[in-house]
Design a protein around this motif. Structure first.
Motif, PDB file in Angstrom:
ATOM      1  N   ALA A 151       1.037  -1.123  -0.043  1.00 19.43           N
ATOM      2  CA  ALA A 151      -0.151  -0.126   0.130  1.00 19.43           C
ATOM      3  C   ALA A 151       0.917   1.159  -0.210  1.00 19.43           C
ATOM      4  O   ALA A 151       1.897   1.367   0.815  1.00 19.43           O
ATOM      5  CB  ALA A 151      -0.936   0.148   1.286  1.00 19.43           C
ATOM      6  N   THR A 152       0.506   2.144  -0.972  1.00 19.61           N
ATOM      7  CA  THR A 152       1.154   3.457  -1.039  1.00 19.61           C
ATOM      8  C   THR A 152       0.310   4.750  -0.756  1.00 19.61           C
ATOM      9  O   THR A 152       1.095   5.738  -0.916  1.00 19.61           O
ATOM     10  CB  THR A 152       2.158   3.510  -2.418  1.00 19.61           C
ATOM     11  N   GLY A 153      -0.824   4.553  -0.564  1.00 22.93           N
ATOM     12  CA  GLY A 153      -1.949   5.573  -0.475  1.00 22.93           C
ATOM     13  C   GLY A 153      -2.482   5.861  -1.835  1.00 22.93           C
ATOM     14  O   GLY A 153      -3.218   4.848  -2.214  1.00 22.93           O
ATOM     15  N   GLY A 154      -2.676   7.049  -2.187  1.00 15.21           N
ATOM     16  CA  GLY A 154      -3.584   7.442  -3.244  1.00 15.21           C
ATOM     17  C   GLY A 154      -5.102   7.630  -2.964  1.00 15.21           C
ATOM     18  O   GLY A 154      -5.334   7.486  -1.942  1.00 15.21           O
ATOM     19  N   THR A 155      -5.750   7.886  -4.034  1.00 17.76           N
ATOM     20  CA  THR A 155      -7.176   8.271  -3.861  1.00 17.76           C
ATOM     21  C   THR A 155      -7.792   7.130  -3.329  1.00 17.76           C
ATOM     22  O   THR A 155      -8.909   7.150  -2.245  1.00 17.76           O
ATOM     23  CB  THR A 155      -7.832   8.628  -5.168  1.00 17.76           C
ATOM     24  N   ILE A 156      -7.632   5.922  -3.612  1.00 15.60           N
ATOM     25  CA  ILE A 156      -8.283   4.571  -2.997  1.00 15.60           C
ATOM     26  C   ILE A 156      -8.204   4.692  -1.475  1.00 15.60           C
ATOM     27  O   ILE A 156      -9.089   4.064  -0.957  1.00 15.60           O
ATOM     28  CB  ILE A 156      -7.884   3.285  -3.532  1.00 15.60           C
ATOM     29  N   ALA A 157      -7.093   5.048  -0.751  1.00 12.75           N
ATOM     30  CA  ALA A 157      -6.935   5.132   0.430  1.00 12.75           C
ATOM     31  C   ALA A 157      -7.260   6.523   1.196  1.00 12.75           C
ATOM     32  O   ALA A 157      -6.965   6.775   2.278  1.00 12.75           O
ATOM     33  CB  ALA A 157      -5.450   4.921   0.941  1.00 12.75           C
ATOM     34  N   SER A 158      -7.930   7.201   0.390  1.00 10.97           N
ATOM     35  CA  SER A 158      -8.214   8.876   0.954  1.00 10.97           C
ATOM     36  C   SER A 158      -9.466   9.047   1.950  1.00 10.97           C
ATOM     37  O   SER A 158     -10.350   8.115   1.602  1.00 10.97           O
ATOM     38  CB  SER A 158      -8.208   9.766  -0.057  1.00 10.97           C
ATOM     39  N   VAL A 159      -9.252   9.988   2.637  1.00 16.34           N
ATOM     40  CA  VAL A 159     -10.880  10.299   3.431  1.00 16.34           C
ATOM     41  C   VAL A 159     -10.717  11.730   3.286  1.00 16.34           C
ATOM     42  O   VAL A 159     -10.022  12.690   2.936  1.00 16.34           O
ATOM     43  CB  VAL A 159     -10.544  10.173   4.693  1.00 16.34           C
ATOM     44  N   SER A 160     -11.826  12.345   3.268  1.00 19.14           N
ATOM     45  CA  SER A 160     -12.226  13.603   3.142  1.00 19.14           C
ATOM     46  C   SER A 160     -11.803  14.495   4.351  1.00 19.14           C
ATOM     47  O   SER A 160     -12.055  14.228   5.426  1.00 19.14           O
ATOM     48  CB  SER A 160     -13.842  13.954   2.655  1.00 19.14           C
ATOM     49  N   VAL A 192       0.492  -7.079  -5.399  1.00 14.77           N
ATOM     50  CA  VAL A 192      -0.490  -6.088  -5.754  1.00 14.77           C
ATOM     51  C   VAL A 192      -0.261  -4.682  -5.050  1.00 14.77           C
ATOM     52  O   VAL A 192       0.005  -4.855  -3.846  1.00 14.77           O
ATOM     53  CB  VAL A 192      -2.099  -6.463  -5.388  1.00 14.77           C
ATOM     54  N   ILE A 193      -0.048  -3.704  -5.828  1.00 12.80           N
ATOM     55  CA  ILE A 193       0.348  -2.232  -5.471  1.00 12.80           C
ATOM     56  C   ILE A 193      -0.676  -1.665  -5.342  1.00 12.80           C
ATOM     57  O   ILE A 193      -1.439  -1.129  -6.516  1.00 12.80           O
ATOM     58  CB  ILE A 193       1.562  -1.660  -6.070  1.00 12.80           C
ATOM     59  N   LEU A 194      -1.143  -0.830  -4.429  1.00 10.95           N
ATOM     60  CA  LEU A 194      -2.125   0.056  -4.233  1.00 10.95           C
ATOM     61  C   LEU A 194      -1.636   1.432  -4.281  1.00 10.95           C
ATOM     62  O   LEU A 194      -0.851   1.788  -3.629  1.00 10.95           O
ATOM     63  CB  LEU A 194      -3.111   0.054  -2.857  1.00 10.95           C
ATOM     64  N   HIS A 195      -1.915   2.344  -5.433  1.00 13.30           N
ATOM     65  CA  HIS A 195      -1.338   3.555  -5.760  1.00 13.30           C
ATOM     66  C   HIS A 195      -2.263   4.438  -6.287  1.00 13.30           C
ATOM     67  O   HIS A 195      -3.204   4.039  -7.041  1.00 13.30           O
ATOM     68  CB  HIS A 195      -0.170   2.704  -7.127  1.00 13.30           C
ATOM     69  N   GLY A 196      -2.056   5.596  -6.123  1.00 13.63           N
ATOM     70  CA  GLY A 196      -2.626   6.724  -6.569  1.00 13.63           C
ATOM     71  C   GLY A 196      -2.597   6.777  -8.220  1.00 13.63           C
ATOM     72  O   GLY A 196      -1.648   6.240  -8.719  1.00 13.63           O
ATOM     73  N   THR A 197      -3.633   7.335  -8.808  1.00 14.30           N
ATOM     74  CA  THR A 197      -3.614   7.158 -10.038  1.00 14.30           C
ATOM     75  C   THR A 197      -2.732   8.244 -10.996  1.00 14.30           C
ATOM     76  O   THR A 197      -2.440   8.118 -12.136  1.00 14.30           O
ATOM     77  CB  THR A 197      -5.194   7.537 -10.949  1.00 14.30           C
ATOM     78  N   ASP A 198      -2.560   9.469 -10.379  1.00  7.06           N
ATOM     79  CA  ASP A 198      -1.889  10.475 -10.999  1.00  7.06           C
ATOM     80  C   ASP A 198      -0.286  10.121 -11.651  1.00  7.06           C
ATOM     81  O   ASP A 198      -0.065  10.582 -12.608  1.00  7.06           O
ATOM     82  CB  ASP A 198      -1.780  11.836 -10.244  1.00  7.06           C
TER      83      ASP A 198
END
Length: 355
Positions: free
Chosen positions: A8-17, A80-86
């Protein structure tokens, strides 16, 4: 049952408002809990490498992922790497060069909406990523997103909001995922280490991967690479200014490969750049169909010029990552050219090297 390592690296998938906007704050373990179906598919271990917006992703972070995968490679069936899309396409390309000939899949995924959003795409992308990762025919570095499987060297973020955010640039998607079925593009496996993922030609052929080249890993990159996009009246003096901070330029030309020649200053600046021992990669700023310097007079000068590397049909993301990788291995101009034109996991169509 296969065993996967989730990085896990962060990104939108792991984001909170938050009051400041979306901020990565959810662990990879908690993300997987949000898709309980996948816990029945395989075993998981988790490693939270970082928890950042992918805008802040840097080559040093690519190297952390690479080091982790290489260290754990024999312990897991897939990653599997969880990553932001940008910046996912840059990371996927970089890992494609740092970890070559992998018979184990290294899957990058993320989402356009956070996991907690009621209309998120995160759950399906994560499910599809695990589905692809545990399949016996999967291998290499890929992006799984929006029902498609894209070679890590061909991914490009095309849309900022839509769930089909990524496209496979100038190359077929390796597969499409429909429900729980992986529909592979046989023609898409035809070039670039394709023996790693060869599919049976008949339904009853033995489901066995053929022998493949030995895993190759690399631990050096040269980060001093910049993308320069030509615009009308861009002063060629910028080449001289960039010398202090950069060893290579990826030059995005006009159209199929046009560089202004109205006063000869561009050619002079490019020749000076090459003579200084630096590298220049020529590509096009047009997203699709690639480069051909020999078509117009404004590009023909550079088609056979020693020291000019042709990006052909490669994506800018792959060109940046490949140039960093090549320059991390050698400073010799002939060796640079040899490595640059080597086909690595579908990154270019063979036979396009200038004569």
């Amino acid at each position: 049952m296969k065993k996967l390592l989730i990085l896990a690296t962060g990104g939108t998938i792991a984001s909170v408002s938050t009051n400041a906007g979306l901020v990565p704050n959810i662990s990879g373990k908690d993300l997987v809990k949000s898709v309980p179906l996948i816990n029945e598919m395989c075993e998981f271990d988790f490693l939270q490498l970082m928890n950042i917006d992918s805008t802040n992703m840097r080559p040093r972070d690519w190297m952390r992922m690479r080091a982790c995968i290489v260290e754990k490679y024999d312990d897991y069936d897939a990653f599997v790497i969880l990553h932001g899309t940008d910046t996912m396409a840059y990371t996927a390309a970089a890992l494609s060069y740092l970890i070559q000939n992998s018979q184990k899949p290294i899957v990058l995924t993320g989402s356009q909406q956070p996991m907690a959003n009621p209309f998120t795409d995160a759950k399906l992308n994560l499910y599809h990523s695990v589905l692809y990762a545990i399949d016996d025919f999967s291998c290499g570095v890929v992006v799984v997103f929006g029902n498609e499987v894209i070679a890590g060297t061909r991914a490009h973020k095309q849309r900022t909001l839509s769930f089909n955010a990524f496209t496979s640039m100038n190359f077929p998607a390796l597969a499409h995922i429909r429900g729980n079925k992986i529909i592979r593009s046989y023609a898409g496996m035809g070039t670039g280490n394709s023996e790693l993922c060869t599919m049976p030609t008949k339904p009853h052929d033995a489901l066995v991967k053929p022998d493949s080249p030995k895993l190759q890993t690399y631990d050096r990159l040269n980060e001093r690479v910049i993308v320069l996009k030509l615009t009308p009246e861009l002063n060629p003096s910028i080449f001289y200014l960039l010398k202090r901070d950069y060893d290579a330029i990826v030059l995005e030309t006009f159209g199929i490969g046009g560089i202004p020649d109205h006063d000869g200053e561009y050619e002079k600046a490019i020749d000076d750049w090459i003579a200084s021992g630096r590298s220049i990669v020529v590509t096009t700023q047009v997203p699709e169909e690639g480069l051909d310097l020999g078509v117009y007079q404004v590009g023909h000068t550079y088609a056979q010029k020693r020291g000019v590397l042709s990006g052909d049909d490669m994506s800018t993301e792959a060109l940046v990552a490949k140039t960093m990788w090549v320059l991390g291995q050698t400073n010799d101009q002939d060796e640079i050219s040899k490595l640059f034109y080597r086909v690595v996991f579908h990154d270019r169509v063979p036979g396009q090297r200038p004569a």
